[in-house]
Enzyme design. Structure first.
Site, PDB file in Angstrom:
ATOM      1  N   TYR A 145      39.576   7.945  31.274  1.00  0.00           N
ATOM      2  CA  TYR A 145      38.494   7.066  30.840  1.00  0.00           C
ATOM      3  C   TYR A 145      38.928   6.019  29.815  1.00  0.00           C
ATOM      4  CZ  TYR A 145      35.234  10.251  33.216  1.00  0.00           C
ATOM      5  OH  TYR A 145      34.560  11.001  34.146  1.00  0.00           O
ATOM      6  N   LYS A 196      44.551  20.699  35.994  1.00  0.00           N
ATOM      7  CA  LYS A 196      44.994  20.659  37.394  1.00  0.00           C
ATOM      8  C   LYS A 196      46.516  20.506  37.366  1.00  0.00           C
ATOM      9  CE  LYS A 196      44.005  20.591  41.776  1.00  0.00           C
ATOM     10  NZ  LYS A 196      43.736  21.867  42.449  1.00  0.00           N
ATOM     11  N   ASP A 229      39.368  23.440  39.989  1.00  0.00           N
ATOM     12  CA  ASP A 229      38.643  23.797  41.222  1.00  0.00           C
ATOM     13  C   ASP A 229      38.194  25.261  41.166  1.00  0.00           C
ATOM     14  OD1 ASP A 229      41.391  24.144  41.201  1.00  0.00           O
ATOM     15  OD2 ASP A 229      41.720  23.558  43.279  1.00  0.00           O
ATOM     16  N   ASP A 253      33.439  15.963  31.974  1.00  0.00           N
ATOM     17  CA  ASP A 253      32.285  15.191  32.427  1.00  0.00           C
ATOM     18  C   ASP A 253      31.662  15.874  33.646  1.00  0.00           C
ATOM     19  OD1 ASP A 253      30.490  13.175  32.907  1.00  0.00           O
ATOM     20  OD2 ASP A 253      31.974  11.633  33.393  1.00  0.00           O
ATOM     21  N   ASP A 257      27.991  18.700  34.196  1.00  0.00           N
ATOM     22  CA  ASP A 257      26.818  18.463  35.054  1.00  0.00           C
ATOM     23  C   ASP A 257      26.504  19.744  35.831  1.00  0.00           C
ATOM     24  OD1 ASP A 257      26.492  15.821  34.225  1.00  0.00           O
ATOM     25  OD2 ASP A 257      26.046  15.123  36.261  1.00  0.00           O
TER      26      ASP A 257
END
Ligand code: NAD
Length: 360
Positions: A145, A196, A229, A253, A257
């Site tokens: 970001y 990851k 994941d 982020d 959610d």
């Protein structure tokens, strides 16, 4: 900053930016509840509202002047609603205000509690509210970001788009350390780092090396790792295994959610953007949901819980607990908006919480 002296009333000065869309609706209710808490307690809040957002940007071309951003350091805290307006498709003002504040004040810890307040809101079969109670620490100043990159041969069939993922040892180490310190101070026994690193062999290999070098300093806390994941799968499969999660900017982020859904939806999720020891900024997790703006339907409880988080951060622990208790009671009695099974509008939900806070 307005200092508090022993024996005198504590005073705090807060900059308030409601922003766009439902940001305006929910901030009004958070203010109402903050006013009630300060009337019920022995502290004073000076809430200074600023109108930076889409409307002002479209009128004047101004997003967040550097002077205002630097001036945030003079406040005890900053409270924001949400930003985003269909009339500004490139999100220029939202990026300047939100990312500008996060980067400009070096608010490196994005703290997002995932706590379900009622069995009725828990979407997982065979689990109850008590099984969903963890905190996500999202790195807030680096990663994908930072906006580094570019296009080559833009708008042609041969276009190349590059988006850089920035991970510094300093940045990774301070968020990991902050997550462990939070766990140690708050009786949490386990920290899960998610990355990851099996695919991102440089950036996320750094996360691996730093995590396993910091973890031994916190011997009483179990250190645990999951690829992102696997993390998302496990959050749904058995949320009881999580107490503290620490991860990079983009993964934080996304997983929060999912976390919001485990606590009853985006309208229930609170967050803080923190620079330990400095002025910090608090905002609900949700966006400006333009289709609901001004219709008295948006759920203000995420913003109200965000206000409680801010008070807690400012050392006003008891008033923060009054607000959290009042929100839990409103959920239980269905004095809340339709998205969480209630029958009230935005303003009446804020009134119901404020009434309980005053009568605590
Ligand atoms: N921090 C921020 O300011 C922030 C965060 C996310 C999105 N945005 C921006 O907000 C705008 C809308 O984005 P979006 O639709 O993807 O996300 P959003 O969070 O605004 O809304 C997504 C959906 O979630 C539900 N929802 C969200 N908040 C709610 C609330 N308080 N009460 C009830 N339901 C609620 C609604 O169904 C809504 O349609 C965009 O411009 C986006 O860029 C801003």
């Amino acid at each position: 900053m307005i200092a508090a002296f022993a024996g005198e009333q504590m005073e705090k000065r807060i900059a308030v930016l409601p922003g766009d869309g439902i940001g305006v609706d929910v901030t009004r209710e958070a203010r109402k509840v903050l006013d009630a808490a300060s009337r019920a307690g022995s502290f004073r809040l000076h809430l200074e509202e600023m109108d930076y957002g889409a409307e002002r940007y479209l009128r004047t071309g101004e997003t967040l002047p550097a002077k205002v951003l630097l001036g945030f350091r003079e406040y005890d805290s900053v409270f924001m609603g949400a930003f985003g307006d269909p009339r500004v498709p490139d999100m220029k003002h939202a990026a300047d205000i939100l990312l500008g504040t996060r980067f400009g004040l070096d608010l490196y810890a994005n703290v997002r509690p995932v706590r379900c307040l009622s069995d009725r809101l828990c979407p997982l079969r065979n689990y109850a509210a008590k099984d969903v109670d963890f905190v996500v620490f999202r790195e807030n100043t680096e990663g994908l970001y930072v906006g580094m990159g570019g296009n080559f041969k833009k708008d042609t069939p041969d276009e190349v788009a590059i988006q850089e993922d920035v991970n510094t040892r300093k940045g990774v180490e301070r968020i990991i350390r902050y997550a462990f310190e939070y766990a140690a101070k708050n009786g949490r026994k386990k920290v899960t780092m998610s990355d990851k690193s099996n695919a991102l062999r440089f950036g996320h290999d750094l996360w691996q090396r730093v995590f396993w070098s910091v973890a031994p300093e916190f011997k009483e806390i179990e250190a645990n790792h999951l690829y992102v994941d696997a993390l998302t799968m496990q959050m749904v499969k058995d949320p009881r295994q999580f107490q503290v999660i620490v991860t990079c900017n983009m993964f934080g982020d996304i997983v929060t959610d999912l976390g919001a859904q485990l606590q009853g939806g985006l309208g229930m999720a609170a967050s803080g953007n923190i620079h330990p020891g400095g002025a910090s900024m608090f905002e609900p997790v949700h966006g400006s949901a333009p289709k609901y703006a001004g219709k008295d339907v948006a759920n203000p409880l995420g913003a109200i819980l965000t206000a409680a988080m801010m008070l807690d951060h400012l050392g006003l622990h008891e008033p923060a607990r009054w607000i959290e208790g009042a929100v839990a009671e409103c959920i239980e009695s269905r004095e809340c908006t339709a998205d969480v099974g209630g029958h009230l509008g935005t303003a009446a939900t804020g009134d119901a919480v404020a009434r309980r806070v005053l009568a605590h």
